[in-house]
Design an enzyme around this catalytic site. Structure first.
Site, PDB file in Angstrom:
ATOM      1  N   GLY A  48       0.775  -1.236   0.000  1.00 16.43           N
ATOM      2  CA  GLY A  48       0.000   0.000   0.000  1.00 16.43           C
ATOM      3  C   GLY A  48       0.807   1.287   0.000  1.00 16.43           C
ATOM      4  O   GLY A  48       0.312   2.331  -0.416  1.00 16.43           O
ATOM      5  N   GLU A 102       4.667   3.987   5.942  1.00 21.27           N
ATOM      6  CA  GLU A 102       3.416   3.214   5.954  1.00 21.27           C
ATOM      7  C   GLU A 102       2.297   4.021   5.320  1.00 21.27           C
ATOM      8  O   GLU A 102       2.213   5.234   5.501  1.00 21.27           O
ATOM      9  CB  GLU A 102       3.030   2.870   7.400  1.00 21.27           C
ATOM     10  CG  GLU A 102       3.476   1.494   7.851  1.00 21.27           C
ATOM     11  CD  GLU A 102       2.668   0.361   7.234  1.00 21.27           C
ATOM     12  OE1 GLU A 102       2.161   0.487   6.097  1.00 21.27           O
ATOM     13  OE2 GLU A 102       2.546  -0.679   7.900  1.00 21.27           O
ATOM     14  N   ASP A 103       1.427   3.341   4.604  1.00 19.17           N
ATOM     15  CA  ASP A 103       0.263   4.003   4.032  1.00 19.17           C
ATOM     16  C   ASP A 103      -0.750   4.376   5.105  1.00 19.17           C
ATOM     17  O   ASP A 103      -1.208   5.503   5.183  1.00 19.17           O
ATOM     18  CB  ASP A 103      -0.394   3.115   2.959  1.00 19.17           C
ATOM     19  CG  ASP A 103      -0.626   1.686   3.447  1.00 19.17           C
ATOM     20  OD1 ASP A 103      -0.214   1.343   4.576  1.00 19.17           O
ATOM     21  OD2 ASP A 103      -1.210   0.904   2.684  1.00 19.17           O
ATOM     22  N   ASP A 106      -3.761   1.481  11.558  1.00 14.88           N
ATOM     23  CA  ASP A 106      -5.097   1.257  12.104  1.00 14.88           C
ATOM     24  C   ASP A 106      -4.929   0.892  13.580  1.00 14.88           C
ATOM     25  O   ASP A 106      -4.774   1.770  14.420  1.00 14.88           O
ATOM     26  CB  ASP A 106      -5.734   0.152  11.256  1.00 14.88           C
ATOM     27  CG  ASP A 106      -7.195  -0.077  11.544  1.00 14.88           C
ATOM     28  OD1 ASP A 106      -7.756   0.636  12.375  1.00 14.88           O
ATOM     29  OD2 ASP A 106      -7.800  -0.985  10.948  1.00 14.88           O
ATOM     30  N   LYS A 134      -5.701   6.087  12.004  1.00 14.41           N
ATOM     31  CA  LYS A 134      -7.049   6.049  12.601  1.00 14.41           C
ATOM     32  C   LYS A 134      -6.870   6.097  14.119  1.00 14.41           C
ATOM     33  O   LYS A 134      -6.714   5.054  14.764  1.00 14.41           O
ATOM     34  CB  LYS A 134      -7.772   4.763  12.183  1.00 14.41           C
ATOM     35  CG  LYS A 134      -8.040   4.670  10.685  1.00 14.41           C
ATOM     36  CD  LYS A 134      -8.756   3.383  10.322  1.00 14.41           C
ATOM     37  CE  LYS A 134      -9.035   3.308   8.836  1.00 14.41           C
ATOM     38  NZ  LYS A 134      -9.602   2.015   8.419  1.00 14.41           N
ATOM     39  N   PHE A 155     -13.391   2.711   6.288  1.00 11.65           N
ATOM     40  CA  PHE A 155     -12.508   2.027   5.354  1.00 11.65           C
ATOM     41  C   PHE A 155     -12.214   2.948   4.174  1.00 11.65           C
ATOM     42  O   PHE A 155     -13.116   3.540   3.590  1.00 11.65           O
ATOM     43  CB  PHE A 155     -13.137   0.726   4.858  1.00 11.65           C
ATOM     44  CG  PHE A 155     -12.153  -0.131   4.136  1.00 11.65           C
ATOM     45  CD1 PHE A 155     -11.187  -0.830   4.847  1.00 11.65           C
ATOM     46  CD2 PHE A 155     -12.163  -0.213   2.751  1.00 11.65           C
ATOM     47  CE1 PHE A 155     -10.242  -1.606   4.180  1.00 11.65           C
ATOM     48  CE2 PHE A 155     -11.225  -0.989   2.081  1.00 11.65           C
ATOM     49  CZ  PHE A 155     -10.274  -1.679   2.797  1.00 11.65           C
ATOM     50  N   ASP A 162      -5.853  -0.368  -1.031  1.00 12.63           N
ATOM     51  CA  ASP A 162      -6.761  -1.202  -1.822  1.00 12.63           C
ATOM     52  C   ASP A 162      -7.927  -1.733  -1.019  1.00 12.63           C
ATOM     53  O   ASP A 162      -7.896  -1.813   0.213  1.00 12.63           O
ATOM     54  CB  ASP A 162      -6.002  -2.405  -2.380  1.00 12.63           C
ATOM     55  CG  ASP A 162      -5.738  -3.445  -1.306  1.00 12.63           C
ATOM     56  OD1 ASP A 162      -5.124  -3.100  -0.279  1.00 12.63           O
ATOM     57  OD2 ASP A 162      -6.178  -4.599  -1.477  1.00 12.63           O
ATOM     58  N   ARG A 168      -5.939   0.859  -5.870  1.00 13.80           N
ATOM     59  CA  ARG A 168      -4.601   1.400  -5.596  1.00 13.80           C
ATOM     60  C   ARG A 168      -4.226   2.530  -6.552  1.00 13.80           C
ATOM     61  O   ARG A 168      -3.436   3.395  -6.227  1.00 13.80           O
ATOM     62  CB  ARG A 168      -3.540   0.304  -5.719  1.00 13.80           C
ATOM     63  CG  ARG A 168      -3.664  -0.812  -4.707  1.00 13.80           C
ATOM     64  CD  ARG A 168      -2.377  -1.636  -4.676  1.00 13.80           C
ATOM     65  NE  ARG A 168      -2.548  -2.916  -4.006  1.00 13.80           N
ATOM     66  CZ  ARG A 168      -2.490  -3.080  -2.686  1.00 13.80           C
ATOM     67  NH1 ARG A 168      -2.283  -2.056  -1.901  1.00 13.80           N
ATOM     68  NH2 ARG A 168      -2.636  -4.276  -2.156  1.00 13.80           N
TER      69      ARG A 168
HETATM   70  P1  IMP Z   1      -3.026  -2.389  11.694  1.00 14.68           P
HETATM   71  O1  IMP Z   1      -2.048  -3.496  11.966  1.00 14.68           O
HETATM   72  O2  IMP Z   1      -4.356  -2.639  12.355  1.00 14.68           O
HETATM   73  O3  IMP Z   1      -2.480  -1.019  12.056  1.00 14.68           O
HETATM   74  O4  IMP Z   1      -3.371  -2.447  10.163  1.00 14.68           O
HETATM   75  C1  IMP Z   1      -2.644  -1.824   9.208  1.00 14.68           C
HETATM   76  C2  IMP Z   1      -2.885  -2.448   7.849  1.00 14.68           C
HETATM   77  O5  IMP Z   1      -4.263  -2.770   7.649  1.00 14.68           O
HETATM   78  C3  IMP Z   1      -2.547  -1.447   6.769  1.00 14.68           C
HETATM   79  O6  IMP Z   1      -1.193  -1.536   6.414  1.00 14.68           O
HETATM   80  C4  IMP Z   1      -3.491  -1.837   5.664  1.00 14.68           C
HETATM   81  O7  IMP Z   1      -2.933  -2.868   4.896  1.00 14.68           O
HETATM   82  C5  IMP Z   1      -4.701  -2.370   6.371  1.00 14.68           C
HETATM   83  N1  IMP Z   1      -5.751  -1.330   6.523  1.00 14.68           N
HETATM   84  C6  IMP Z   1      -6.195  -0.773   7.667  1.00 14.68           C
HETATM   85  N2  IMP Z   1      -7.151   0.122   7.444  1.00 14.68           N
HETATM   86  C7  IMP Z   1      -7.334   0.145   6.113  1.00 14.68           C
HETATM   87  C8  IMP Z   1      -8.216   0.910   5.240  1.00 14.68           C
HETATM   88  O8  IMP Z   1      -9.043   1.742   5.654  1.00 14.68           O
HETATM   89  N3  IMP Z   1      -8.083   0.675   3.911  1.00 14.68           N
HETATM   90  C9  IMP Z   1      -7.201  -0.229   3.391  1.00 14.68           C
HETATM   91  N4  IMP Z   1      -6.379  -0.957   4.157  1.00 14.68           N
HETATM   92  C10 IMP Z   1      -6.441  -0.772   5.504  1.00 14.68           C
HETATM   93 MG    MG Z   2       0.080  -1.407   4.662  1.00 15.42          MG
END
Ligand code: IMP
Ligand code: MG
Length: 183
Positions: A48, A102-103, A106, A134, A155, A162, A168
């Site tokens: 991403g 990082e994109d 979450d 977030k 989301f 994606d 993307r």
């Molecule tokens: P975390 O480990 O919960 O912080 O999740 C991070 C990963 O979840 C990101 O690198 C994304 O791949 C995916 N992700 C979380 N939120 C979104 C979203 O709103 N859109 C797309 N991918 C997301």
């Molecule tokens: Mg990612």
């Protein structure tokens, strides 16, 4: 066009391309100011982050290096999601200052795993640059040193992000409309 449809889901523009690029340029200048003179290695977490990485790095006016890493997924073999490890990095990290790209962050679980891995590989100092965070979902311990935007728990897709592989290539960031169960 302000909304798009992918399969049965509708998405609406949330961050325009210009707004994103303006913010990315500001982050690039902050990194320059903070890190000038350091032996800097950027590590972009695929998939991403590829668009954020390209725009951010081309706005940084310093001699830096960039590597790409991916998280192994173990899909269909182990599904816990907790055992994912970074793959693809051959650089020697000893005594390096690293900036993770990082994109989106979450819960922060992915990021915590990455940071642990990179310290294990010998990195001296680790900073984090993320386009999106977030805050209501974030449970991580590391501070996000360079952050593009805080967003609600919706989301989002586009600008590298994606949904099921789609979206993307969109220039803006889009948010899902009327998502019943979030995701
Ligand atoms: P975390 O480990 O919960 O912080 O999740 C991070 C990963 O979840 C990101 O690198 C994304 O791949 C995916 N992700 C979380 N939120 C979104 C979203 O709103 N859109 C797309 N991918 C997301
Ligand atoms: Mg990612």
């Amino acid at each position: 066009m302000n909304t798009i449809k992918i399969r049965d889901k509708i998405f609406e523009v949330f961050l325009e391309e210009k707004e994103i690029l303006d913010r990315v340029r500001v982050l690039a200048k902050q990194i320059e100011n903070d890190c000038r003179g350091k032996d800097l290695l950027f590590i972009s977490i695929l998939n991403g982050s590829y668009v954020f990485t390209a725009d951010l790095l081309r706005n940084i006016d310093m001699n830096v290096r960039l590597s790409f890493m991916k998280l192994s997924s173990y899909e269909g073999i182990r599904s816990t999601g907790d055992v994912r490890r970074l793959i693809g990095l051959n650089d020697d990290l000893s005594n390096k200052s690293v900036i993770i790209l990082e994109d989106i962050i979450d819960t922060g679980k992915t990021l915590d795993g990455i940071i642990e891995d990179l310290y294990d590989k010998g990195a001296r100092e680790i900073r984090v640059a993320a386009l999106l965070l977030k805050p209501d979902a974030y449970k991580g311990s590391h501070k996000i040193d360079y952050l593009g935007f805080e967003i609600p728990n919706d989301f989002v897709i586009g600008y590298g992000l994606d949904w099921d592989g789609f979206g993307r290539n969109l220039r803006a960031v889009y948010r899902i409309v009327d998502d019943q169960n979030k995701y």
